[in-house]
Design a protein around this motif. Sequence first.
Motif, PDB file in Angstrom:
ATOM      1  N   ASP A 175      -6.118  70.060  16.074  1.00  0.00           N
ATOM      2  CA  ASP A 175      -5.972  71.324  16.793  1.00  0.00           C
ATOM      3  C   ASP A 175      -4.546  71.841  16.819  1.00  0.00           C
ATOM      4  O   ASP A 175      -3.593  71.076  16.959  1.00  0.00           O
ATOM      5  CB  ASP A 175      -6.488  71.163  18.223  1.00  0.00           C
ATOM      6  N   GLY A 176      -4.436  73.158  16.720  1.00  0.00           N
ATOM      7  CA  GLY A 176      -3.155  73.840  16.807  1.00  0.00           C
ATOM      8  C   GLY A 176      -2.724  74.017  18.262  1.00  0.00           C
ATOM      9  O   GLY A 176      -3.406  73.578  19.185  1.00  0.00           O
ATOM     10  N   PRO A 177      -1.575  74.691  18.472  1.00  0.00           N
ATOM     11  CA  PRO A 177      -0.971  74.765  19.807  1.00  0.00           C
ATOM     12  C   PRO A 177      -1.854  75.414  20.869  1.00  0.00           C
ATOM     13  O   PRO A 177      -1.793  75.000  22.034  1.00  0.00           O
ATOM     14  CB  PRO A 177       0.298  75.588  19.581  1.00  0.00           C
ATOM     15  N   VAL A 178      -2.686  76.402  20.512  1.00  0.00           N
ATOM     16  CA  VAL A 178      -3.474  77.108  21.534  1.00  0.00           C
ATOM     17  C   VAL A 178      -4.513  76.166  22.152  1.00  0.00           C
ATOM     18  O   VAL A 178      -4.626  76.054  23.377  1.00  0.00           O
ATOM     19  CB  VAL A 178      -4.149  78.356  20.925  1.00  0.00           C
ATOM     20  N   ILE A 179      -5.270  75.487  21.298  1.00  0.00           N
ATOM     21  CA  ILE A 179      -6.276  74.561  21.844  1.00  0.00           C
ATOM     22  C   ILE A 179      -5.591  73.375  22.526  1.00  0.00           C
ATOM     23  O   ILE A 179      -6.049  72.902  23.572  1.00  0.00           O
ATOM     24  CB  ILE A 179      -7.261  74.115  20.734  1.00  0.00           C
ATOM     25  N   GLN A 180      -4.465  72.911  21.969  1.00  0.00           N
ATOM     26  CA  GLN A 180      -3.737  71.826  22.637  1.00  0.00           C
ATOM     27  C   GLN A 180      -3.381  72.203  24.073  1.00  0.00           C
ATOM     28  O   GLN A 180      -3.509  71.394  24.992  1.00  0.00           O
ATOM     29  CB  GLN A 180      -2.444  71.513  21.895  1.00  0.00           C
TER      30      GLN A 180
ATOM     31  N   ILE B  41      -9.633  81.295  23.687  1.00  0.00           N
ATOM     32  CA  ILE B  41      -8.679  80.642  24.583  1.00  0.00           C
ATOM     33  C   ILE B  41      -7.472  81.534  24.833  1.00  0.00           C
ATOM     34  O   ILE B  41      -6.972  81.650  25.953  1.00  0.00           O
ATOM     35  CB  ILE B  41      -8.238  79.296  23.981  1.00  0.00           C
ATOM     36  N   ARG B  42      -7.030  82.211  23.771  1.00  0.00           N
ATOM     37  CA  ARG B  42      -5.866  83.072  23.940  1.00  0.00           C
ATOM     38  C   ARG B  42      -6.152  84.181  24.957  1.00  0.00           C
ATOM     39  O   ARG B  42      -5.304  84.506  25.792  1.00  0.00           O
ATOM     40  CB  ARG B  42      -5.440  83.663  22.595  1.00  0.00           C
TER      41      ARG B  42
END
Lengths: 271, 407
Positions: free
Chosen positions: A60-65, A235-236
């Motif tokens: 996962d990238g930063p948003v899901i993290q 999420i964003r």
Amino acid sequence: MTALADAFGRARDEGRAALIGYLPAGFPSREGSVRLMRAMVEGGVDIVEVGLPYSDPLMDGPVIQEAVGIALAEGMTPAGVIDVAGDVAGSGAATLVMSYWNPIERFGVDRFAERLAAAGGCGVITPDLTPEESADWAIATAAHGLDRVFLVAPSSTDARIGQVAAECSGFVYAASTMGVTGARSAVSDAAEGLVARVRAATDLPVAVGLGVSSGEQAAQIAEYADGVIVGSAFIRVVLESPDLEAAEQGVGGLARELAAGVRRRRDRALS
Amino acid sequence: MAERGAPGGHYGQYGGRFVPEALTAALDQLDSAFRVAWADPGFHAELDALQRTYTGRPSPMTDAVRFGQERCGGARILLKREDLNHTGSHKINNVLGQALLAVRMGKKRVIAETGAGQHGVASATAAALMGLDCVVYMGEEDTRRQSLNVARMRLLGAEVVPVTAGSRTLKDAINEAMRDWVATVDETHYILGTVTGPSPFPEMVRTFQSVVGREAREQVLEIAGRLPDAVAACVGGGSNAMGLFAGFLDDPGVDLWGFEAGGEGIESGRHAARFSGGSPGVLHGARTYILQDEWGQTVPSHSISAGLDYPGVGPEHAWLHDTGRARYAPVTDAEAMAAFADLCRTEGIIPAIESAHALAGVIGLGRDLGPDAVIVVNLSGRGDKDVATAARWFGIDAGIVESAEGR
């Protein structure tokens, strides 16, 4: 017929792709996540992926993290995830759990499948479990009637795609790009070729994920795939909302935009 | 030992490959490139020449007479001097092998994770030597603890990326390196620094490190005239230990001892002792012993030594542990630092704090086994990078920490 087959069948009958939406359970709170996922469904999401928050989400990238970090800080546990999935399934949408492998193994492979099926979940996506390591998982999911979704990637060879697809049920998850999750301005060209290669290997529906964020992108993918998966973009919207009500409206709005996107193929065919 | 390195990279129930599908092709390519190279005399000639003329192998074995007499109950302690390698630790053994493979696979860029910075420095070094681009991921917490090594990597031309996710240590640096690799795998090789991760890394890294055990076995036979009673090493991920153990696995009379970081004590919860305080699970692509909570979430580790501060351990160690072939015990921060001081004062050698954990273990082992015992211990790295930490620990840092640490 499983809930997933049902959802894909209904979309096919309507001449469109199915829309699949992801949010982590417990983000931004337990109840908040249920409300957001219901807003998704009301906005037109056919299938909900309930994310199981894990400490080391290496795909996962930063948003899901960030979202998963919030859910863990809120105290979300795998048992809680199963409860949330049950609540979401109660809204009528086909409901999957997406989980890295260790929390399932720790919970107990059979116990996890049994509890999730009892709660009303219809399947599980496992991004870091490969068919080679999934013997116990195959037995447990079959015993409890859960669909088992694995991923294929642009780098997968045709032989590998055949091997992975043979272990899947419900649908095959085609990762559109080589990379981690996160919205991208353009969906990779690799996705269409990958979907064609998966179709050569299986009759299962193929859904495309990674990087999809807009109705326009959803429409493009719906031209060649059976399902469109959106996660980070939802999420964003939540992260940028001042409160839960605004987040619900935002999530519902994005779901409507994406739902219109997956239907645009049909409009074009009719015009 | 029939199960060792079984198909699929399994060691009994441990090992395997738990990774996003996007990496499967790259891991298959690496596996095949490694096997072809290892069967190729040309590859060995290249690697052997580098080890001899660049690393400085074979590394010597030092008879630590005063340390043995005064601290270890009179046992004969033989130090395998990996600290004397170019770049200051055993890490270079693995890195040179993998960098040669990267070149063979036509990859122009390498990435690495690092905890103490030793693996990052070795990777930056090999990249400079072979003309490869190099990016090193390092937990932000570790960039502070090991600022000297950050500067070394940058001097060597590598980009150092401080990782601010999660606990900001080695575990998170590995996550970030994996994320980079998934997106860049066509042109990038990931030089994983230890004997864990998805297959083929555990077997490959062990193979590249086995030069340590091969040399040590010859050297102890020459110096002591017999095989040792025990060999010992510190175990973070476990590559220096696996390299040493590899030379003695098939000698049933040689006990294998691994010493992991006990931190502030197992009961404190602040440690990195996977065997004493962890349980089997999956982390970073392999099934092995890990520190985890009741739900399978990784629990952050703690150690005074950045190189041992990791919640997982190589899967072959997990298998050696369960079969009883090797034994593992925790060493606390305080015990390690006492042994650190002992080696400084009795032998004139400043060890890495990682290696000091093995020395502390050997002090106890020597006292148990008595004056007739012969014990080989892997002095896996030198302590230059740890001078500021040690000076602070011993309260002798007035006026020196600023210049040593640079901040």
